[in-house]
Design a protein around this motif. Structure first.
Motif, PDB file in Angstrom:
ATOM      1  N   ALA A 157      -1.332  11.537   6.525  1.00 60.49           N
ATOM      2  CA  ALA A 157      -0.861  12.373   6.774  1.00 60.49           C
ATOM      3  C   ALA A 157      -1.554  13.961   6.306  1.00 60.49           C
ATOM      4  O   ALA A 157      -1.412  14.938   7.301  1.00 60.49           O
ATOM      5  CB  ALA A 157       0.531  12.835   5.386  1.00 60.49           C
ATOM      6  N   ILE A 158      -1.593  14.179   5.046  1.00 63.15           N
ATOM      7  CA  ILE A 158      -2.586  15.667   4.613  1.00 63.15           C
ATOM      8  C   ILE A 158      -4.355  15.867   6.048  1.00 63.15           C
ATOM      9  O   ILE A 158      -3.849  16.927   6.218  1.00 63.15           O
ATOM     10  CB  ILE A 158      -3.115  15.392   3.590  1.00 63.15           C
ATOM     11  N   GLU A 159      -5.047  15.011   6.112  1.00 59.15           N
ATOM     12  CA  GLU A 159      -5.987  14.897   6.252  1.00 59.15           C
ATOM     13  C   GLU A 159      -5.144  15.358   8.197  1.00 59.15           C
ATOM     14  O   GLU A 159      -5.749  15.919   8.801  1.00 59.15           O
ATOM     15  CB  GLU A 159      -6.875  13.658   7.058  1.00 59.15           C
ATOM     16  N   ALA A 160      -4.376  14.366   8.391  1.00 62.21           N
ATOM     17  CA  ALA A 160      -3.284  15.032  10.081  1.00 62.21           C
ATOM     18  C   ALA A 160      -2.957  16.520   9.569  1.00 62.21           C
ATOM     19  O   ALA A 160      -2.791  17.469  10.747  1.00 62.21           O
ATOM     20  CB  ALA A 160      -2.387  14.327  10.360  1.00 62.21           C
ATOM     21  N   GLY A 164       3.107  18.089   3.472  1.00 61.88           N
ATOM     22  CA  GLY A 164       3.348  18.034   2.095  1.00 61.88           C
ATOM     23  C   GLY A 164       3.655  16.067   2.655  1.00 61.88           C
ATOM     24  O   GLY A 164       3.849  16.115   3.404  1.00 61.88           O
ATOM     25  N   VAL A 165       4.616  15.529   1.425  1.00 67.06           N
ATOM     26  CA  VAL A 165       4.970  14.195   2.090  1.00 67.06           C
ATOM     27  C   VAL A 165       5.697  13.766   1.412  1.00 67.06           C
ATOM     28  O   VAL A 165       6.402  15.150  -0.014  1.00 67.06           O
ATOM     29  CB  VAL A 165       3.919  13.647   1.330  1.00 67.06           C
ATOM     30  N   LYS A 210      -1.888  12.347  -6.618  1.00 66.66           N
ATOM     31  CA  LYS A 210      -3.214  13.047  -6.877  1.00 66.66           C
ATOM     32  C   LYS A 210      -4.053  13.096  -5.894  1.00 66.66           C
ATOM     33  O   LYS A 210      -4.780  13.677  -6.066  1.00 66.66           O
ATOM     34  CB  LYS A 210      -4.091  11.880  -7.929  1.00 66.66           C
ATOM     35  N   ILE A 211      -3.360  12.170  -4.515  1.00 68.13           N
ATOM     36  CA  ILE A 211      -4.242  12.466  -3.046  1.00 68.13           C
ATOM     37  C   ILE A 211      -3.898  12.443  -2.760  1.00 68.13           C
ATOM     38  O   ILE A 211      -4.777  13.568  -2.102  1.00 68.13           O
ATOM     39  CB  ILE A 211      -3.092  11.106  -2.359  1.00 68.13           C
ATOM     40  N   ILE A 212      -2.669  13.765  -2.650  1.00 67.30           N
ATOM     41  CA  ILE A 212      -2.232  14.890  -1.463  1.00 67.30           C
ATOM     42  C   ILE A 212      -2.934  15.975  -1.982  1.00 67.30           C
ATOM     43  O   ILE A 212      -2.826  17.103  -1.957  1.00 67.30           O
ATOM     44  CB  ILE A 212      -0.651  15.692  -1.034  1.00 67.30           C
ATOM     45  N   GLY A 213      -3.291  16.489  -3.684  1.00 71.85           N
ATOM     46  CA  GLY A 213      -3.942  17.428  -4.083  1.00 71.85           C
ATOM     47  C   GLY A 213      -2.386  18.319  -4.543  1.00 71.85           C
ATOM     48  O   GLY A 213      -1.617  18.314  -4.382  1.00 71.85           O
ATOM     49  N   PRO A 214      -3.061  19.492  -5.174  1.00 73.98           N
ATOM     50  CA  PRO A 214      -1.900  20.126  -5.874  1.00 73.98           C
ATOM     51  C   PRO A 214      -0.876  21.027  -5.215  1.00 73.98           C
ATOM     52  O   PRO A 214      -0.069  21.820  -6.104  1.00 73.98           O
ATOM     53  CB  PRO A 214      -2.380  21.260  -7.128  1.00 73.98           C
ATOM     54  N   GLU A 215      -1.515  21.739  -4.751  1.00 75.32           N
ATOM     55  CA  GLU A 215      -1.054  23.037  -3.234  1.00 75.32           C
ATOM     56  C   GLU A 215       0.024  21.901  -1.888  1.00 75.32           C
ATOM     57  O   GLU A 215       0.418  22.956  -1.888  1.00 75.32           O
ATOM     58  CB  GLU A 215      -2.348  23.245  -2.766  1.00 75.32           C
TER      59      GLU A 215
END
Length: 358
Positions: A157-160, A164-165, A210-215
């Motif tokens: 999802a983040i790569e797309a 956010g998720v 952890k996967i999507i990062g802090p932002e």
């Protein structure tokens, strides 16, 4: 606070999640639009539907429950998938269809568990739902695999391009099946006590952070209370909200947990049905709270914001009957609102078309 002041509050009050300054307090919530292909790909009709949502004037659009594994499809809906590289371009198109209008796009990830039509459906325990299928009790290897599915889908999802998720822990789907004592009879590390029943969702939220990062925005759709005998109570719902905040959630999107199909989720017919749940979580000092549950009028939004029930107001059916509902409510467009008829047993918009507009 008068009506004019409430509208000003909706629009002008400073509200920020991560690095996203929201232009108002209205959110288009996730709902399966039944417009994807059979293999979970976006269609032009689906993309156009999300463009309309982005044009509605809302501050965020949360994309429908998107399955993280084939067994995780919800009943027979034509919902989006995020399970392989084949879905990546499809998800990019969905994200772009929203973000091109200058608002954040979040995607909801789900595994349906026993609420699947697949004969090999899985669940924390072999306790059937109304569909009559007895699910296979998950092994520890199954649990580990499901965690991996959620994390991989979040990464995709983040790569797309999503901002956010949202992890779906409500409406009787797999994670809320684990959380609820009515559907979880395990006696291992994932059953029994609240700590154990919440373990899987906690691990998934933590790993997703952890996967999507802090932002990026991390939301949890939380079924804060069940509507069945022996189910989750609101005290444990508040504990769950606090737990998810501790491991990285930025937003708690409040709804109901395990429930009879005619009462749960978007099927509720009672105005502001989830307000007591959202209020309890908000009063507990948890991170920003969103609320859904048959909110269809400006007055409903006024109640939520004036009484401090939640920070964000999710408006679903009203924005289907009138795609410009938000702009009209906020005074950006002067025109009569096409009111939602509250079709039963469920919204007919994507099945036969909204009767109000026919």
């Amino acid at each position: 606070m008068n009506s004019h002041a409430i509208i000003s509050f909706m629009v002008e009050s400073f509200f920020q999640i991560k690095n996203f300054a929201l232009k108002n307090r209205i959110v288009v919530p996730p709902f399966v639009r039944n417009l994807a292909t059979d293999d979970g790909m976006a269609t032009e009709k689906l993309l156009d539907s999300y463009r309309q949502s982005a044009l509605s004037g809302a501050s965020i659009v949360i994309v429908e429950a998107t399955y993280v594994h084939e067994l995780g499809r919800i009943f027979g809906f034509k919902q989006l998938g995020a399970i392989s590289s084949l879905h990546l371009d499809s998800l990019r198109q969905v994200a772009s269809s929203i973000k091109s209008f200058g608002i954040p796009a979040i995607i909801q990830l789900v595994h349906s568990g026993r609420m699947s039509l697949n004969p090999d459906c899985i669940a924390p325990s072999a306790i059937p739902f109304e569909n009559g299928l007895t699910p296979r009790e998950m092994t520890l290897d199954d649990i580990s695999f499901v965690k991996e599915c959620f994390v991989n889908s979040a990464r995709m999802a983040i790569e797309a391009g999503f901002d956010g998720v949202e992890i779906h822990n409500a409406h009787g789907y797999l994670l809320s099946q684990f959380l609820s004592p009515s559907s979880n009879a395990r006696n291992d590390a994932y059953g029994g006590s609240f700590e154990n029943r919440s373990r899987l969702a906690k691990e998934i939220v933590s790993e997703t952070r952890k996967i999507i990062g802090p932002e990026k925005i991390l939301s949890v759709r939380l079924g804060a209370c069940d509507m069945v005998k022996g189910g989750l109570n609101i005290n444990d719902g508040v504990k769950a909200a606090k737990l998810f905040k501790e491991v990285g959630a930025d937003l708690i999107n409040v709804s109901v947990g395990v429930a009879p199909s005619k009462l749960g989720g978007s099927q509720t017919s009672r105005r502001l049905n989830f307000a007591p749940l959202a209020r309890a979580i908000k009063n507990a000092g948890v991170c920003p709270v969103a609320i859904a549950g048959r909110i269809t009028t400006k007055e409903d939004c006024e109640v939520v914001l004036e009484q401090g029930i939640a920070d964000l107001v999710c408006v679903c059916r009203a924005t289907l009957s009138d795609p410009l509902w938000t702009r009209k409510v906020l005074g950006e467009i002067e025109a009569p609102i096409i009111k939602c008829l509250g079709c039963k047993p469920k919204c007919s918009h994507f099945a036969t078309g909204c009767p109000k507009k026919s």
